[in-house]
Write a protein that holds these residues in place. Structure first.
Motif, PDB file in Angstrom:
ATOM      1  N   SER A   1       0.748  -1.184   0.138  1.00  0.00           N
ATOM      2  CA  SER A   1       0.164  -0.066  -0.002  1.00  0.00           C
ATOM      3  C   SER A   1       1.012   1.355  -0.119  1.00  0.00           C
ATOM      4  O   SER A   1       1.931   1.206   0.319  1.00  0.00           O
ATOM      5  N   GLU A   2       0.414   2.253  -0.381  1.00  0.00           N
ATOM      6  CA  GLU A   2       0.897   3.687  -0.381  1.00  0.00           C
ATOM      7  C   GLU A   2       1.247   4.124   1.032  1.00  0.00           C
ATOM      8  O   GLU A   2       2.156   4.953   1.420  1.00  0.00           O
ATOM      9  N   ASP A   3       0.527   3.588   2.171  1.00  0.00           N
ATOM     10  CA  ASP A   3       0.715   3.883   3.348  1.00  0.00           C
ATOM     11  C   ASP A   3       2.087   3.186   4.099  1.00  0.00           C
ATOM     12  O   ASP A   3       2.396   3.670   5.187  1.00  0.00           O
ATOM     13  N   ALA A   4       2.514   2.414   3.599  1.00  0.00           N
ATOM     14  CA  ALA A   4       3.753   1.496   4.148  1.00  0.00           C
ATOM     15  C   ALA A   4       4.931   2.470   3.996  1.00  0.00           C
ATOM     16  O   ALA A   4       5.492   3.061   2.749  1.00  0.00           O
ATOM     17  N   VAL A   5       5.565   2.934   5.124  1.00  0.00           N
ATOM     18  CA  VAL A   5       6.607   4.051   4.814  1.00  0.00           C
ATOM     19  C   VAL A   5       7.544   3.194   6.143  1.00  0.00           C
ATOM     20  O   VAL A   5       7.216   3.125   7.340  1.00  0.00           O
ATOM     21  N   PHE A   6       8.728   2.914   5.734  1.00  0.00           N
ATOM     22  CA  PHE A   6       9.784   2.552   6.784  1.00  0.00           C
ATOM     23  C   PHE A   6      11.069   3.451   6.990  1.00  0.00           C
ATOM     24  O   PHE A   6      11.256   4.359   5.864  1.00  0.00           O
TER      25      PHE A   6
ATOM     26  N   TYR B   1      16.991   7.824   5.777  1.00  0.00           N
ATOM     27  CA  TYR B   1      15.859   7.926   4.704  1.00  0.00           C
ATOM     28  C   TYR B   1      14.460   7.328   5.313  1.00  0.00           C
ATOM     29  O   TYR B   1      14.346   6.488   5.929  1.00  0.00           O
ATOM     30  N   THR B   2      13.536   7.762   4.492  1.00  0.00           N
ATOM     31  CA  THR B   2      12.032   7.198   4.656  1.00  0.00           C
ATOM     32  C   THR B   2      11.972   6.356   3.359  1.00  0.00           C
ATOM     33  O   THR B   2      12.214   6.742   2.279  1.00  0.00           O
ATOM     34  N   PHE B   3      11.351   5.137   3.550  1.00  0.00           N
ATOM     35  CA  PHE B   3      11.388   4.270   2.367  1.00  0.00           C
ATOM     36  C   PHE B   3      10.100   4.059   1.906  1.00  0.00           C
ATOM     37  O   PHE B   3       9.182   3.521   2.911  1.00  0.00           O
ATOM     38  N   ARG B   4       9.435   4.224   1.047  1.00  0.00           N
ATOM     39  CA  ARG B   4       8.132   4.036   0.426  1.00  0.00           C
ATOM     40  C   ARG B   4       8.228   2.898  -0.503  1.00  0.00           C
ATOM     41  O   ARG B   4       8.559   3.103  -1.729  1.00  0.00           O
TER      42      ARG B   4
ATOM     43  N   LYS C   1       8.376   2.810  -4.542  1.00  0.00           N
ATOM     44  CA  LYS C   1      10.078   2.685  -4.905  1.00  0.00           C
ATOM     45  C   LYS C   1      10.976   3.982  -4.822  1.00  0.00           C
ATOM     46  O   LYS C   1      11.313   4.484  -5.801  1.00  0.00           O
ATOM     47  N   LEU C   2      10.743   4.577  -3.682  1.00  0.00           N
ATOM     48  CA  LEU C   2      11.316   5.819  -3.305  1.00  0.00           C
ATOM     49  C   LEU C   2      11.836   5.853  -2.021  1.00  0.00           C
ATOM     50  O   LEU C   2      11.224   5.422  -0.945  1.00  0.00           O
ATOM     51  N   LEU C   3      13.195   6.562  -1.928  1.00  0.00           N
ATOM     52  CA  LEU C   3      13.626   6.917  -0.736  1.00  0.00           C
ATOM     53  C   LEU C   3      13.646   8.476  -0.763  1.00  0.00           C
ATOM     54  O   LEU C   3      13.960   8.807  -1.522  1.00  0.00           O
ATOM     55  N   HIS C   4      13.478   8.755   0.437  1.00  0.00           N
ATOM     56  CA  HIS C   4      13.707  10.302   0.904  1.00  0.00           C
ATOM     57  C   HIS C   4      14.293  10.719   1.859  1.00  0.00           C
ATOM     58  O   HIS C   4      14.326   9.940   2.868  1.00  0.00           O
TER      59      HIS C   4
ATOM     60  N   ILE D   1      15.366   9.446  -3.954  1.00  0.00           N
ATOM     61  CA  ILE D   1      15.960   8.568  -4.689  1.00  0.00           C
ATOM     62  C   ILE D   1      15.096   7.660  -5.255  1.00  0.00           C
ATOM     63  O   ILE D   1      14.428   7.196  -4.570  1.00  0.00           O
ATOM     64  N   ARG D   2      15.060   7.427  -6.619  1.00  0.00           N
ATOM     65  CA  ARG D   2      14.094   6.427  -7.122  1.00  0.00           C
ATOM     66  C   ARG D   2      14.985   5.028  -7.289  1.00  0.00           C
ATOM     67  O   ARG D   2      16.156   4.981  -7.685  1.00  0.00           O
ATOM     68  N   LEU D   3      14.206   4.153  -6.927  1.00  0.00           N
ATOM     69  CA  LEU D   3      14.620   2.910  -7.056  1.00  0.00           C
ATOM     70  C   LEU D   3      14.056   1.833  -7.975  1.00  0.00           C
ATOM     71  O   LEU D   3      12.858   2.322  -8.287  1.00  0.00           O
ATOM     72  N   THR D   4      14.667   0.817  -8.647  1.00  0.00           N
ATOM     73  CA  THR D   4      14.084  -0.019  -9.395  1.00  0.00           C
ATOM     74  C   THR D   4      13.251  -0.946  -8.724  1.00  0.00           C
ATOM     75  O   THR D   4      13.402  -1.232  -7.401  1.00  0.00           O
ATOM     76  N   GLU D   5      12.406  -1.685  -9.270  1.00  0.00           N
ATOM     77  CA  GLU D   5      11.679  -2.940  -8.516  1.00  0.00           C
ATOM     78  C   GLU D   5      12.359  -3.687  -7.648  1.00  0.00           C
ATOM     79  O   GLU D   5      12.080  -4.066  -6.586  1.00  0.00           O
TER      80      GLU D   5
END
Length: 245
Positions: free
Chosen positions: A129-134, A139-142, A146-149, A157-161
Motif C-alpha cells: 500500500s501507499e501507506d507503507a513507510v519505513f 531515509y524514509t522508504f516507501r 519505490k522511493l527513498l526520501h 532517490i528513485r529505486l528499481t523494482e
C-alpha cells in the motif's frame, strides 16, 4: 526462510500473551514483544529502537480502551496493521474498532490459525500500500512508490523494482545479515538462470545511490556471507553525498 517480522502483543491476559509469543515464533516468521497495558505498549512504541510491523491489541486493558490507543497511534502517524481482540463480536463494537483505525477485528476465543492467516493478509496488504513507510538510516522508504526520501536534504532517490524489494527484505531482517542465496531467492524467486552475480550487481547500484562512499559502505554492509542494513552506520546530515545516478 523469511526474516522474522516484529509484532507487538498488547493484552492483560498473561497466559494468552505467552501463548501467542510462543506460537508466533514457531515457524521463525514472527518475533513478538508483549505489553500488559496501554502505558506499557506506549513505552515500547516510544523506544527509539522499536520497530513493529504489526500490533495485536486487546480492547479491554487495565488502564483504558485499546481502541483509544489505536486511534492515538494513527494520529501519531503509525500505519502498521492493527488487529483488535475482543470478548464481544457485537456489530457496534466491531464498527467502533474499525473506526478507531484497526485493520481487523477478532472475537475471543479464536483459533490461532485464523489469527495468523489474518495477520499475514494484513501485512501483505500493508506492504503493497501507499501507506507503507519505513525508516532506513537517514531515509524514509516507501516500497510501493519505490522511493527513498532524505528529509534533511529533501532529496529523493528513485529505486528499481528489484532494489526496492532488496531493501524491503533487508529491512524486515532487522540487525541480522541475510545470506546472498536467501536474498536472491526472495527477490528473484527460484530461477536457475539468475546467479548471485545479479544480486551483487544490484547491491553495487544501490550503494551508488545511498552511500556517501560506495566503496566503503556503512548503511548497506556486507556481513556473514550476505548483506545487512546498519542504520547506526548511516550517513548523517553533515556527511557530503553526491546525487544519485
Amino acid at each position: 526462510m523469511s526474516a522474522e517480522r516484529p509484532v507487538l502483543i498488547v493484552d492483560d491476559d498473561d497466559d494468552l500473551r505467552e501463548t501467542l509469543v510462543d506460537q508466533l515464533a514457531v515457524d521463525g516468521e514472527f518475533v513478538a514483544s508483549q505489553a500488559a497495558s496501554i502505558a506499557d505498549a506506549e513505552a515500547k512504541m516510544a523506544d527509539k529502537d522499536a520497530r513493529f510491523d504489526a500490533i495485536i491489541l486487546d480492547v479491554s486493558l487495565p488502564d483504558g480502551d485499546g481502541r483509544d490507543l489505536c486511534a492515538r497511534l494513527r494520529k501519531q502517524g503509525h500505519r502498521m496493521p492493527v488487529i483488535m481482540l475482543t470478548g464481544s463480536d457485537a456489530d457496534t463494537d466491531v464498527v467502533r474498532g474499525l473506526d478507531s483505525g484497526a485493520n481487523d477485528y477478532i472475537a475471543k476465543p479464536f483459533k490461532l490459525t485464523v489469527l495468523l492467516a489474518r495477520l499475514r493478509a494484513q501485512l501483505r496488504i500493508f506492504e503493497n500500500s501507499e501507506d507503507a513507510v519505513f525508516t532506513i538510516g537517514p531515509y524514509t522508504f516507501r516500497p510501493a512508490a519505490k522511493l527513498l526520501h532524505e528529509p534533511v536534504k529533501n532529496r529523493r532517490i528513485r529505486l528499481t523494482e528489484k532494489e526496492a524489494a532488496i531493501l524491503k527484505f533487508l529491512y524486515r531482517a532487522g540487525s541480522r545479515p541475510v545470506a546472498r542465496q536467501v536474498l536472491l531467492n526472495e527477490v528473484w524467486g527460484y530461477n536457475a538462470a539468475v546467479t548471485t552475480h545479479t544480486l551483487e550487481t544490484h547491491i553495487y547500484r544501490l550503494r551508488q545511490k545511498i552511500e556517501p562512499d560506495p566503496a566503503n559502505a556503512r548503511l548497506l554492509v556486507t556481513e556473514g556471507g550476505g548483506y545487512r542494513l546498519d542504520p547506526e552506520g548511516a550517513p548523517t546530515a553533515n556527511t557530503p553525498m553526491t546525487e544519485p545516478a
